[in-house]
Design a protein around this motif. Structure first.
Motif, short mmCIF file in Angstrom:
data_model
loop_
_atom_site.label_atom_id
_atom_site.label_comp_id
_atom_site.label_asym_id
_atom_site.label_seq_id
_atom_site.Cartn_x
_atom_site.Cartn_y
_atom_site.Cartn_z
N TRP A 8 29.90 -13.62 17.81
CA TRP A 8 29.31 -14.77 17.15
C TRP A 8 30.31 -15.91 17.06
O TRP A 8 31.50 -15.71 16.84
CB TRP A 8 28.85 -14.39 15.75
N ARG A 9 29.81 -17.14 17.23
CA ARG A 9 30.65 -18.33 17.09
C ARG A 9 29.82 -19.43 16.43
O ARG A 9 28.60 -19.44 16.50
CB ARG A 9 31.15 -18.79 18.45
N THR A 10 30.53 -20.36 15.81
CA THR A 10 29.88 -21.54 15.24
C THR A 10 30.33 -22.76 16.02
O THR A 10 31.37 -22.76 16.68
CB THR A 10 30.22 -21.74 13.76
N SER A 11 29.57 -23.80 15.92
CA SER A 11 29.93 -25.05 16.59
C SER A 11 31.18 -25.64 15.97
O SER A 11 31.41 -25.53 14.76
CB SER A 11 28.78 -26.05 16.44
N THR A 12 31.99 -26.28 16.79
CA THR A 12 33.17 -26.97 16.26
C THR A 12 32.75 -28.14 15.39
O THR A 12 33.54 -28.62 14.58
CB THR A 12 34.07 -27.47 17.41
N GLU A 23 25.13 -19.60 13.81
CA GLU A 23 26.06 -18.92 14.70
C GLU A 23 25.29 -18.52 15.95
O GLU A 23 24.11 -18.18 15.88
CB GLU A 23 26.64 -17.67 14.04
N VAL A 24 25.97 -18.54 17.07
CA VAL A 24 25.36 -18.20 18.35
C VAL A 24 26.19 -17.11 19.01
O VAL A 24 27.42 -17.15 18.99
CB VAL A 24 25.31 -19.44 19.27
N ALA A 25 25.51 -16.14 19.59
CA ALA A 25 26.15 -15.12 20.43
C ALA A 25 25.50 -15.21 21.80
O ALA A 25 24.30 -14.97 21.93
CB ALA A 25 25.98 -13.72 19.83
N LYS A 38 24.86 -18.55 6.52
CA LYS A 38 24.80 -18.19 5.10
C LYS A 38 24.03 -16.90 4.85
O LYS A 38 24.12 -16.33 3.77
CB LYS A 38 24.16 -19.33 4.30
N ASP A 39 23.23 -16.45 5.80
CA ASP A 39 22.40 -15.25 5.62
C ASP A 39 22.43 -14.43 6.91
O ASP A 39 21.44 -14.30 7.61
CB ASP A 39 20.98 -15.66 5.27
N ARG A 40 23.57 -13.88 7.20
CA ARG A 40 23.77 -13.17 8.47
C ARG A 40 22.87 -11.95 8.64
O ARG A 40 22.61 -11.51 9.75
CB ARG A 40 25.23 -12.77 8.61
N ASP A 41 22.38 -11.39 7.55
CA ASP A 41 21.48 -10.24 7.63
C ASP A 41 20.01 -10.65 7.53
O ASP A 41 19.13 -9.80 7.51
CB ASP A 41 21.81 -9.23 6.52
N GLY A 42 19.74 -11.95 7.47
CA GLY A 42 18.39 -12.44 7.25
C GLY A 42 17.51 -12.48 8.48
O GLY A 42 16.34 -12.81 8.39
N GLY A 43 18.04 -12.17 9.62
CA GLY A 43 17.24 -12.19 10.83
C GLY A 43 17.97 -12.92 11.94
O GLY A 43 18.89 -13.70 11.71
N THR A 44 17.54 -12.64 13.15
CA THR A 44 18.16 -13.22 14.34
C THR A 44 17.08 -13.72 15.28
O THR A 44 16.11 -13.01 15.54
CB THR A 44 19.02 -12.15 15.06
N LEU A 45 17.24 -14.93 15.75
CA LEU A 45 16.35 -15.46 16.78
C LEU A 45 16.91 -15.08 18.14
O LEU A 45 18.13 -15.10 18.33
CB LEU A 45 16.24 -16.97 16.68
#
Length: 62
Positions: A8-12, A23-25, A38-45
């Motif tokens: 996982w990474r976030t934009s600069t 965050e994008v993987a 803020k809610d890493r366990d809340g779901g993933t697109l």
């Protein structure tokens, strides 16, 4: 869905948002994953790489 190995990474550009970012993987074969920082366990697109490229291109060149 097995997310083992997702890097996982976030934009600069997200540093000034006080954590209000995503965050994008994009290291897993055939898919790009997106989640709320803020809610890493809340779901993933999940997107195909082609769909993700189209989305990002639209953000850069509206």
């Amino acid at each position: 869905m097995d997310l083992t190995g997702a890097r996982w990474r976030t934009s600069t550009r997200s540093g000034a948002n006080n954590g209000a970012c995503v965050e994008v993987a994009d290291n897993l074969p055939g898919r790009v994953l997106v989640r709320d920082t803020k809610d890493r366990d809340g779901g993933t697109l999940t997107f195909t790489p082609a769909t993700w490229r189209t989305f990002v291109s639209g953000l850069r060149h509206p």
